[in-house]
Design an enzyme around this catalytic site. Structure first.
Site, PDB file in Angstrom:
ATOM      1  N   ARG A 103       0.856  -1.179   0.000  1.00  0.00           N
ATOM      2  CA  ARG A 103       0.000   0.000   0.000  1.00  0.00           C
ATOM      3  C   ARG A 103       0.888   1.223   0.000  1.00  0.00           C
ATOM      4  NH1 ARG A 103      -4.067   1.556   4.950  1.00  0.00           N
ATOM      5  NH2 ARG A 103      -2.136   2.148   5.946  1.00  0.00           N
ATOM      6  N   ASP A 204       5.834  -4.526   9.927  1.00  0.00           N
ATOM      7  CA  ASP A 204       6.996  -4.090  10.721  1.00  0.00           C
ATOM      8  C   ASP A 204       7.069  -4.849  12.039  1.00  0.00           C
ATOM      9  OD1 ASP A 204       7.663  -2.333   8.766  1.00  0.00           O
ATOM     10  OD2 ASP A 204       7.048  -0.524   9.861  1.00  0.00           O
TER      11      ASP A 204
HETATM   12  O1  LIG Z   1      -6.706  -2.323   3.589  1.00  0.00           O
HETATM   13  P1  LIG Z   1      -5.539  -1.532   3.086  1.00  0.00           P
HETATM   14  O2  LIG Z   1      -5.704  -0.061   3.330  1.00  0.00           O
HETATM   15  O3  LIG Z   1      -5.222  -1.838   1.657  1.00  0.00           O
HETATM   16  O4  LIG Z   1      -4.285  -1.890   3.986  1.00  0.00           O
HETATM   17  C1  LIG Z   1      -3.958  -3.146   4.420  1.00  0.00           C
HETATM   18  C2  LIG Z   1      -2.650  -3.607   3.845  1.00  0.00           C
HETATM   19  O5  LIG Z   1      -1.559  -2.832   4.384  1.00  0.00           O
HETATM   20  C3  LIG Z   1      -0.613  -3.697   4.995  1.00  0.00           C
HETATM   21  O6  LIG Z   1       0.369  -4.091   4.114  1.00  0.00           O
HETATM   22  P2  LIG Z   1       1.610  -3.135   3.716  1.00  0.00           P
HETATM   23  O7  LIG Z   1       1.264  -2.313   2.508  1.00  0.00           O
HETATM   24  O8  LIG Z   1       2.066  -2.382   4.913  1.00  0.00           O
HETATM   25  O9  LIG Z   1       2.693  -4.171   3.249  1.00  0.00           O
HETATM   26  P3  LIG Z   1       3.611  -5.160   4.130  1.00  0.00           P
HETATM   27  O10 LIG Z   1       2.742  -6.321   4.451  1.00  0.00           O
HETATM   28  O11 LIG Z   1       4.718  -5.494   3.201  1.00  0.00           O
HETATM   29  O12 LIG Z   1       4.075  -4.429   5.356  1.00  0.00           O
HETATM   30  C4  LIG Z   1      -1.456  -4.884   5.406  1.00  0.00           C
HETATM   31  O13 LIG Z   1      -0.708  -6.038   5.651  1.00  0.00           O
HETATM   32  C5  LIG Z   1      -2.411  -5.027   4.259  1.00  0.00           C
HETATM   33  O14 LIG Z   1      -1.878  -5.775   3.188  1.00  0.00           O
HETATM   34  O1  LIG Z   2      -3.291  -0.266  10.849  1.00  0.00           O
HETATM   35  C1  LIG Z   2      -2.749  -0.734   9.816  1.00  0.00           C
HETATM   36  C2  LIG Z   2      -3.218  -0.447   8.525  1.00  0.00           C
HETATM   37  C3  LIG Z   2      -2.586  -0.998   7.452  1.00  0.00           C
HETATM   38  N1  LIG Z   2      -1.513  -1.794   7.640  1.00  0.00           N
HETATM   39  C4  LIG Z   2      -1.045  -2.081   8.879  1.00  0.00           C
HETATM   40  O2  LIG Z   2      -0.055  -2.819   9.018  1.00  0.00           O
HETATM   41  N2  LIG Z   2      -1.666  -1.538   9.940  1.00  0.00           N
HETATM   42 MG   LIG Z   3       3.306  -2.828   6.385  1.00  0.00          MG
END
Ligand SMILES: O=P(O)(O)OC[C@H]1O[C@H](OP(=O)(O)OP(=O)(O)O)[C@H](O)[C@@H]1O
Ligand SMILES: O=c1cc[nH]c(=O)[nH]1
Ligand SMILES: [Mg+2]
Length: 211
Positions: A103, A204
């Protein structure tokens, strides 16, 4: 779209520790693993089965086994990887596909950077794993892709969902064979698109610096 919030004291207990900012990465990973097995119990309630003859030490009886086509489990990288082992432990016959999505933290738009799964998902039951359903952009894009490939039904297994994201999934995937199973429906999103009270950035906390 159907939403199921798993209401169970063990889920609530583990989720509260997961939310705590003092919980370090190793503990966060372990609790995520434990929680997904509890959610999977509910998420797989309608998994396809067939009868099988079993010979016990006492008699021959008719048992049950998971049937074909095999279910497909799709973790959304990166954070969804933390849920994979727990899910496949309960669904040992499952095939695993991978979807890398991230995202944009400014626009909150989701984009796909990796896809590794069968092109044809005709007749397959699919379980999508991602701890966070925030704006819903990621889950909607993932589910659309799976339905386009022919998936029969798709269940999103998430640890936390925001009402805003659930509403987006409901609107964008109205009348589609989609279910969401979550450990909690939180209050709202904040101005940065984070779930409140939430647990912070799941990726994270799973894979970042161990606290
Ligand atoms: O409902 P949304 O607004 O689309 O957000 C949710 C997404 O954001 C986070 O991923 P992130 O983009 O942080 O990637 P990561 O898992 O690599 O940290 C989470 O694990 C979801 O995939
Ligand atoms: O609260 C949130 C929203 C999106 N992705 C995360 O990891 N945490
Ligand atoms: Mg993330």
């Amino acid at each position: 779209m159907r939403l199921h919030v798993v209401d169970h004291p063990l889920v609530a207990h583990k989720l509260s520790t997961l939310r705590d900012e003092r919980t370090d990465s190793p503990t966060f990973r372990r609790l995520t693993d434990e929680l997904v097995t509890l959610l999977a119990y509910e998420a797989t309630r309608n998994v396809r089965t067939e009868p099988v003859e079993v010979t016990t030490p006492v008699a021959v009886t008719t048992g049950t086994r998971l049937s074909h086509p095999r279910p497909l489990v799709v973790p959304i990288l990166r954070a969804g990887l933390g849920m994979l082992d727990g899910m496949t432990r309960l669904l040992p016959t499952a095939e695993v596909g991978f979807l890398g999505m991230v995202r944009n933290e400014e626009t909150l738009e989701a984009s796909t950077y990796a896809t590794r799964m069968p092109d044809d998902l005709s007749g397959r039951q699919v379980f999508v794993l991602d701890p966070m359903l925030a704006t819903g952009g990621t889950l909607v894009a993932a589910v659309r892709m799976l339905l386009e490939r022919g998936a029969t039904d798709v269940t999103g297994v998430v640890l936390l969902a925001a009402p805003e994201g659930v509403a987006v999934v409901e609107k964008e995937l109205a009348d589609q064979p989609v279910k969401i199973v979550t450990a909690a429906l939180d209050e709202r999103l904040n101005e940065h698109g984070y779930i409140v009270p939430g647990l912070g950035d799941a990726g994270d906390r799973l894979y970042g610096t161990a606290g």
